[in-house]
Design a protein around this motif. Structure first.
Motif, PDB file in Angstrom:
ATOM      1  N   LEU A 146     -66.405  62.429  -6.101  1.00 26.66           N
ATOM      2  CA  LEU A 146     -65.806  62.326  -5.674  1.00 26.66           C
ATOM      3  C   LEU A 146     -66.221  62.988  -4.025  1.00 26.66           C
ATOM      4  O   LEU A 146     -65.819  62.445  -2.337  1.00 26.66           O
ATOM      5  CB  LEU A 146     -65.529  64.172  -5.696  1.00 26.66           C
ATOM      6  CG  LEU A 146     -64.110  64.374  -7.427  1.00 26.66           C
ATOM      7  CD1 LEU A 146     -63.676  65.510  -6.851  1.00 26.66           C
ATOM      8  CD2 LEU A 146     -63.140  63.321  -6.637  1.00 26.66           C
ATOM      9  N   CYS A 185     -58.525  59.552  -6.144  1.00 22.08           N
ATOM     10  CA  CYS A 185     -59.446  60.412  -6.451  1.00 22.08           C
ATOM     11  C   CYS A 185     -59.145  61.244  -8.149  1.00 22.08           C
ATOM     12  O   CYS A 185     -60.210  61.344  -9.146  1.00 22.08           O
ATOM     13  CB  CYS A 185     -59.431  62.764  -5.633  1.00 22.08           C
ATOM     14  SG  CYS A 185     -57.803  63.379  -5.377  1.00 22.08           S
ATOM     15  N   TRP A 192     -59.374  59.282  -0.695  1.00 24.17           N
ATOM     16  CA  TRP A 192     -58.021  60.135  -2.085  1.00 24.17           C
ATOM     17  C   TRP A 192     -56.897  59.759  -1.821  1.00 24.17           C
ATOM     18  O   TRP A 192     -56.652  60.858  -3.035  1.00 24.17           O
ATOM     19  CB  TRP A 192     -58.650  62.115  -1.098  1.00 24.17           C
ATOM     20  CG  TRP A 192     -60.379  62.350  -1.446  1.00 24.17           C
ATOM     21  CD1 TRP A 192     -61.663  61.283  -1.080  1.00 24.17           C
ATOM     22  CD2 TRP A 192     -60.588  63.402  -2.116  1.00 24.17           C
ATOM     23  NE1 TRP A 192     -62.511  62.469  -1.045  1.00 24.17           N
ATOM     24  CE2 TRP A 192     -62.376  63.973  -1.976  1.00 24.17           C
ATOM     25  CE3 TRP A 192     -60.240  64.231  -3.576  1.00 24.17           C
ATOM     26  CZ2 TRP A 192     -63.095  64.607  -2.456  1.00 24.17           C
ATOM     27  CZ3 TRP A 192     -61.018  65.789  -3.337  1.00 24.17           C
ATOM     28  CH2 TRP A 192     -62.813  65.303  -3.076  1.00 24.17           C
TER      29      TRP A 192
END
Length: 248
Positions: free
Chosen positions: A21, A39, A27
């Motif tokens: 991440l 994500c 995301w």
């Protein structure tokens, strides 16, 4: 694999997700299916690499079942609260719960936004960042601060409520007394990866959980859903169950 080795693998999976991440720029929605974000996919790939290499089975929200016949199977939500994560709201987690033939054995629920981690091993208590946790002693709904998933059609009598958007963390907040209780107000909205890690954290901390329709909470099927209630005390749980019954 002994408990210490198993916990080390779960922590390694959490760290792999954090690293994945950290390098992700977009995301947002993945364009694969509704509610799935980039994500989610990146985190899933990172966690699976660790868990499968360790010889564990996995049932993941994002990619389904992997070696479900192995003696230990991990219920995995790579990013619980991925809408929060995509919106930049710092309340999302990686949730893992390892199950053996006797049920939940070891769990890690890690708030990836804050670097805070809840852990539990069957019969060994629950911890937040290495320190033992205990739930609230609240016994009355009128005195309670509740976490909600969804919103009820009628007031359940709480003093205050929060709708935070990540069931695993919401339930762990019951385990450590941040919240007095938790009510899923939507029918069958939670899958086992949403709550299983937190279930072990809660029970090892001394909190109590129930399924609104008296079904078993320990399930492994990818398509199974449950309606979860949790509280720091049996008295509060009974009141929450009574109030939740009016919603059906």
């Amino acid at each position: 694999m002994d408990d210490d080795s198993l916990m080390a693998v779960l922590r390694q999976a959490v760290a792999a997700v954090a690293d994945a991440l950290a390098g992700l720029e977009d995301w947002g929605p993945a364009g694969t299916r509704p509610g799935q974000y980039r994500c989610d996919l990146v985190a899933d790939d990172a966690a699976l690499g660790v868990l499968e290499a360790a010889g564990l089975g996995v049932v993941s929200e994002e990619s389904g079942a992997h070696h479900p016949d192995r003696p230990v199977v991990v219920m995995l939500d790579p990013v619980d609260g991925s809408t929060n994560a995509a919106q930049g709201l710092p309340w999302y987690a990686t949730s893992l719960c390892a199950l053996d033939g006797d049920g939940p054995r070891a769990a890690v629920v890690a708030n990836q936004a804050r670097g805070l981690s809840y852990e539990a091993v069957r019969g060994q208590g629950a911890r937040r960042d290495g320190r033992p946790v205990t739930p609230s002693a609240c016994t009355a709904v009128a005195d309670s601060i509740l976490g909600l998933s969804g919103y009820p059609a009628r007031h359940l009598g709480w003093r205050q409520y929060r709708a935070l958007g990540a069931a695993a963390l919401d339930l762990c907040a019951v385990a450590d007394g941040t919240l007095d209780g938790y009510v899923d107000c939507s029918p069958d909205s939670l899958a086992p990866w949403d709550y299983m890690g937190a279930l072990l954290v809660c029970t090892e901390a001394g909190a109590v959980l129930a399924e609104a329709h008296s079904r078993d909470l320990v399930v492994r099927g990818h398509g199974q859903r449950r309606t979860v209630l949790a509280a720091g005390t049996p008295a509060l749980l009974a009141d929450l169950a009574e109030g939740r019954a009016w919603l059906d």
